[in-house]
Design a protein around this motif. Structure first.
Motif, PDB file in Angstrom:
ATOM      1  N   GLY A  57       0.828  -1.207   0.000  1.00 53.00           N
ATOM      2  CA  GLY A  57       0.000   0.000   0.000  1.00 53.00           C
ATOM      3  C   GLY A  57       0.856   1.248   0.000  1.00 53.00           C
ATOM      4  O   GLY A  57       1.421   1.620  -1.008  1.00 53.00           O
ATOM      5  N   ASN A  58       0.993   1.878   1.156  1.00 52.38           N
ATOM      6  CA  ASN A  58       1.774   3.114   1.229  1.00 52.38           C
ATOM      7  C   ASN A  58       2.818   3.077   2.333  1.00 52.38           C
ATOM      8  O   ASN A  58       3.240   4.116   2.821  1.00 52.38           O
ATOM      9  N   HIS A  59       3.220   1.869   2.757  1.00 56.88           N
ATOM     10  CA  HIS A  59       4.250   1.773   3.788  1.00 56.88           C
ATOM     11  C   HIS A  59       4.927   0.397   3.731  1.00 56.88           C
ATOM     12  O   HIS A  59       4.442  -0.521   3.085  1.00 56.88           O
ATOM     13  N   TYR A  60       6.067   0.299   4.378  1.00 56.24           N
ATOM     14  CA  TYR A  60       6.784  -0.970   4.447  1.00 56.24           C
ATOM     15  C   TYR A  60       6.253  -1.808   5.605  1.00 56.24           C
ATOM     16  O   TYR A  60       5.969  -1.284   6.677  1.00 56.24           O
ATOM     17  N   VAL A  61       6.147  -3.111   5.372  1.00 57.48           N
ATOM     18  CA  VAL A  61       5.723  -4.075   6.380  1.00 57.48           C
ATOM     19  C   VAL A  61       6.852  -5.083   6.531  1.00 57.48           C
ATOM     20  O   VAL A  61       7.442  -5.525   5.536  1.00 57.48           O
ATOM     21  N   TYR A  62       7.164  -5.443   7.770  1.00 60.94           N
ATOM     22  CA  TYR A  62       8.248  -6.378   8.025  1.00 60.94           C
ATOM     23  C   TYR A  62       7.728  -7.809   8.027  1.00 60.94           C
ATOM     24  O   TYR A  62       6.750  -8.114   8.697  1.00 60.94           O
ATOM     25  N   HIS A  63       8.382  -8.676   7.257  1.00 62.00           N
ATOM     26  CA  HIS A  63       8.083 -10.102   7.255  1.00 62.00           C
ATOM     27  C   HIS A  63       9.213 -10.807   7.989  1.00 62.00           C
ATOM     28  O   HIS A  63      10.379 -10.645   7.631  1.00 62.00           O
ATOM     29  N   ARG A  64       8.875 -11.583   8.996  1.00 64.54           N
ATOM     30  CA  ARG A  64       9.884 -12.257   9.807  1.00 64.54           C
ATOM     31  C   ARG A  64      10.708 -13.242   8.985  1.00 64.54           C
ATOM     32  O   ARG A  64      10.268 -13.738   7.962  1.00 64.54           O
ATOM     33  N   GLY A  65      11.901 -13.521   9.511  1.00 67.06           N
ATOM     34  CA  GLY A  65      12.787 -14.466   8.860  1.00 67.06           C
ATOM     35  C   GLY A  65      12.290 -15.901   8.999  1.00 67.06           C
ATOM     36  O   GLY A  65      11.309 -16.176   9.688  1.00 67.06           O
ATOM     37  N   PHE A  66      12.990 -16.807   8.350  1.00 68.20           N
ATOM     38  CA  PHE A  66      12.602 -18.214   8.371  1.00 68.20           C
ATOM     39  C   PHE A  66      13.836 -19.071   8.080  1.00 68.20           C
ATOM     40  O   PHE A  66      14.851 -18.578   7.608  1.00 68.20           O
ATOM     41  N   TYR A  67      13.717 -20.335   8.366  1.00 72.90           N
ATOM     42  CA  TYR A  67      14.782 -21.275   8.039  1.00 72.90           C
ATOM     43  C   TYR A  67      14.512 -21.875   6.662  1.00 72.90           C
ATOM     44  O   TYR A  67      13.373 -22.130   6.295  1.00 72.90           O
ATOM     45  N   ALA A  68      15.601 -22.108   5.914  1.00 69.21           N
ATOM     46  CA  ALA A  68      15.489 -22.710   4.588  1.00 69.21           C
ATOM     47  C   ALA A  68      16.552 -23.794   4.443  1.00 69.21           C
ATOM     48  O   ALA A  68      17.545 -23.805   5.176  1.00 69.21           O
ATOM     49  N   ARG A  69      16.341 -24.653   3.496  1.00 68.84           N
ATOM     50  CA  ARG A  69      17.351 -25.669   3.203  1.00 68.84           C
ATOM     51  C   ARG A  69      18.526 -24.989   2.512  1.00 68.84           C
ATOM     52  O   ARG A  69      18.331 -24.095   1.694  1.00 68.84           O
ATOM     53  N   PRO A  70      19.749 -25.394   2.855  1.00 68.25           N
ATOM     54  CA  PRO A  70      20.908 -24.783   2.196  1.00 68.25           C
ATOM     55  C   PRO A  70      20.905 -25.085   0.700  1.00 68.25           C
ATOM     56  O   PRO A  70      20.450 -26.145   0.280  1.00 68.25           O
ATOM     57  N   ARG A  71      21.381 -24.146  -0.071  1.00 61.39           N
ATOM     58  CA  ARG A  71      21.477 -24.336  -1.522  1.00 61.39           C
ATOM     59  C   ARG A  71      22.931 -24.617  -1.871  1.00 61.39           C
ATOM     60  O   ARG A  71      23.838 -23.922  -1.408  1.00 61.39           O
ATOM     61  N   TYR A  72      23.140 -25.597  -2.687  1.00 61.58           N
ATOM     62  CA  TYR A  72      24.474 -26.044  -3.046  1.00 61.58           C
ATOM     63  C   TYR A  72      25.295 -24.900  -3.660  1.00 61.58           C
ATOM     64  O   TYR A  72      24.842 -24.240  -4.596  1.00 61.58           O
ATOM     65  N   ASN A  73      26.474 -24.669  -3.103  1.00 59.62           N
ATOM     66  CA  ASN A  73      27.417 -23.640  -3.594  1.00 59.62           C
ATOM     67  C   ASN A  73      26.839 -22.232  -3.599  1.00 59.62           C
ATOM     68  O   ASN A  73      27.244 -21.407  -4.414  1.00 59.62           O
ATOM     69  N   ARG A  74      25.893 -21.952  -2.713  1.00 60.07           N
ATOM     70  CA  ARG A  74      25.305 -20.615  -2.660  1.00 60.07           C
ATOM     71  C   ARG A  74      25.245 -20.144  -1.218  1.00 60.07           C
ATOM     72  O   ARG A  74      25.159 -20.935  -0.296  1.00 60.07           O
ATOM     73  N   VAL A  75      25.276 -18.833  -1.061  1.00 57.93           N
ATOM     74  CA  VAL A  75      25.111 -18.219   0.255  1.00 57.93           C
ATOM     75  C   VAL A  75      23.999 -17.185   0.150  1.00 57.93           C
ATOM     76  O   VAL A  75      23.743 -16.638  -0.922  1.00 57.93           O
ATOM     77  N   TYR A  76      23.354 -16.900   1.268  1.00 58.07           N
ATOM     78  CA  TYR A  76      22.287 -15.910   1.265  1.00 58.07           C
ATOM     79  C   TYR A  76      22.874 -14.542   1.604  1.00 58.07           C
ATOM     80  O   TYR A  76      23.576 -14.384   2.598  1.00 58.07           O
TER      81      TYR A  76
END
Length: 96
Positions: A57-76
């Motif tokens: 809409g007209n403002h930022y909303v925070y979405h909480r973090g989460f756990y994910a499966r690691p991706r091969y040869n990649r970093v977040y």
């Protein structure tokens, strides 16, 4: 005739997709990140993906973090606030 209608629908959807991705919302001050306790990892080697700010809409909303499966040869790469001449804009996190 049906192929023309289908082509029109595809073009309209593609145009709306690019229009929504191209816009950036600027704020004069960075919002304060909420404080919350990170939950325990649900499985071994889980990667924590930090929370993100999303423009709604007209403002930022925070979405909480989460756990994910690691991706091969990649970093977040964590998202961050980028200062600009117009204010601050949120740069989303991504896998690199």
């Amino acid at each position: 005739m049906k192929s023309i209608v289908k082509l029109g629908i595809v073009l309209a959807l593609t145009g709306s997709l690019f229009a929504s991705c191209a816009s950036q919302a600027y704020v004069t001050e960075q919002p304060v990140e909420p404080v919350y306790v990170r939950p325990v990892a649900p499985y071994p080697n889980a990667v924590w993906v930090p929370g993100e700010w999303v423009w709604r809409g007209n403002h930022y909303v925070y979405h909480r973090g989460f756990y994910a499966r690691p991706r091969y040869n990649r970093v977040y790469v964590q998202g961050h606030w980028q200062p600009t001449n117009r204010g601050y804009v949120w740069i989303r996190g991504y896998w690199r």
